[in-house]
Design a protein around this motif. Structure first.
Motif, PDB file in Angstrom:
ATOM      1  N   UNK A  74      -2.999   0.150 -10.941  1.00 50.08           N
ATOM      2  CA  UNK A  74      -4.367   0.023 -11.634  1.00 50.08           C
ATOM      3  C   UNK A  74      -3.824  -0.109 -13.182  1.00 50.08           C
ATOM      4  N   UNK A  75      -2.507  -0.754 -13.499  1.00 48.32           N
ATOM      5  CA  UNK A  75      -2.172  -0.619 -14.894  1.00 48.32           C
ATOM      6  C   UNK A  75      -1.429   0.534 -15.553  1.00 48.32           C
ATOM      7  N   UNK A  76      -1.260   1.428 -14.564  1.00 46.16           N
ATOM      8  CA  UNK A  76      -0.851   2.641 -15.265  1.00 46.16           C
ATOM      9  C   UNK A  76       0.557   2.929 -14.227  1.00 46.16           C
ATOM     10  N   UNK A  77       1.791   3.563 -15.103  1.00 51.17           N
ATOM     11  CA  UNK A  77       3.070   3.651 -14.450  1.00 51.17           C
ATOM     12  C   UNK A  77       3.048   4.960 -13.871  1.00 51.17           C
ATOM     13  N   UNK A  78       3.572   5.040 -12.464  1.00 51.75           N
ATOM     14  CA  UNK A  78       3.865   6.491 -11.877  1.00 51.75           C
ATOM     15  C   UNK A  78       5.096   6.300 -11.119  1.00 51.75           C
ATOM     16  N   UNK A  79       5.768   7.532 -11.286  1.00 53.80           N
ATOM     17  CA  UNK A  79       7.053   7.679 -10.658  1.00 53.80           C
ATOM     18  C   UNK A  79       6.924   7.627  -8.936  1.00 53.80           C
ATOM     19  N   UNK A  80       7.747   6.655  -8.493  1.00 54.07           N
ATOM     20  CA  UNK A  80       7.856   6.268  -6.998  1.00 54.07           C
ATOM     21  C   UNK A  80       7.616   7.791  -6.173  1.00 54.07           C
ATOM     22  N   UNK A  81       8.154   9.016  -6.588  1.00 51.12           N
ATOM     23  CA  UNK A  81       8.139  10.115  -5.750  1.00 51.12           C
ATOM     24  C   UNK A  81       6.821  10.720  -5.511  1.00 51.12           C
ATOM     25  N   UNK A  82       5.875  10.364  -6.065  1.00 49.01           N
ATOM     26  CA  UNK A  82       4.569  10.651  -5.836  1.00 49.01           C
ATOM     27  C   UNK A  82       3.730  10.191  -4.794  1.00 49.01           C
ATOM     28  N   UNK A  83       4.451   9.013  -4.033  1.00 45.99           N
ATOM     29  CA  UNK A  83       3.809   8.435  -3.120  1.00 45.99           C
ATOM     30  C   UNK A  83       4.663   8.066  -1.946  1.00 45.99           C
ATOM     31  N   UNK A  84       4.052   7.796  -0.831  1.00 42.31           N
ATOM     32  CA  UNK A  84       4.605   7.368   0.326  1.00 42.31           C
ATOM     33  C   UNK A  84       4.346   5.987   0.761  1.00 42.31           C
ATOM     34  N   UNK A  85       5.163   5.025   0.953  1.00 39.87           N
ATOM     35  CA  UNK A  85       4.858   3.588   1.345  1.00 39.87           C
ATOM     36  C   UNK A  85       4.114   3.504   2.733  1.00 39.87           C
ATOM     37  N   UNK A 103       0.943  -1.034  -0.029  1.00 34.51           N
ATOM     38  CA  UNK A 103      -0.037   0.156   0.001  1.00 34.51           C
ATOM     39  C   UNK A 103       0.908   1.251  -0.074  1.00 34.51           C
ATOM     40  N   UNK A 104       0.485   2.234  -0.643  1.00 33.14           N
ATOM     41  CA  UNK A 104       1.091   3.601  -0.822  1.00 33.14           C
ATOM     42  C   UNK A 104      -0.066   4.590  -0.721  1.00 33.14           C
ATOM     43  N   UNK A 105       0.286   5.854  -0.229  1.00 35.75           N
ATOM     44  CA  UNK A 105      -0.474   7.046  -0.093  1.00 35.75           C
ATOM     45  C   UNK A 105       0.232   7.972  -1.105  1.00 35.75           C
ATOM     46  N   UNK A 106      -0.858   8.695  -1.871  1.00 28.56           N
ATOM     47  CA  UNK A 106      -0.547   9.536  -2.694  1.00 28.56           C
ATOM     48  C   UNK A 106      -0.056  10.949  -2.099  1.00 28.56           C
ATOM     49  N   UNK A 107       1.120  11.426  -2.301  1.00 30.93           N
ATOM     50  CA  UNK A 107       1.585  12.652  -1.917  1.00 30.93           C
ATOM     51  C   UNK A 107       1.488  13.812  -2.524  1.00 30.93           C
TER      52      UNK A 107
END
Length: 81
Positions: free
Chosen positions: A69-80, A35-39
């Motif tokens: 959800x089958x879409x690629x996002x850079x890691x820096x948009x999220x917090x684990x 799980x990640x949270x959108x920053x």
């Protein structure tokens, strides 16, 4: 970076796990899904949303990308979480 060097680096990676360093300096392997949270809002994702990472990829510039959800996002948009 040429493809030979890139393939040597990626030889030790897997799309189903991620090595992280915890707050107390322990090295842990995190397995998908996690799980990640959108920053920061990106595309149709809102700040604060909680989502599940299906896979981890690496770009040719060695930037980590989460597949959500089958879409690629850079890691820096999220917090684990």
């Amino acid at each position: 970076m040429d493809y030979e060097k890139l393939s040597e680096i990626l030889r030790f990676s897997t799309p189903k796990s991620l090595l992280i360093v915890t707050w107390n300096n322990l090295l842990k392997e995190l397995f998908c899904p996690f799980e990640v949270k959108v920053l920061k809002a990106v595309d149709n994702l809102k700040e604060g949303d909680r989502l599940w990472v299906q896979e981890i990829k690496v770009t040719t510039e060695l930037k980590t990308v989460y597949i959500i959800n089958d879409t690629a996002y850079y890691y820096y948009y999220f917090d684990i979480m």
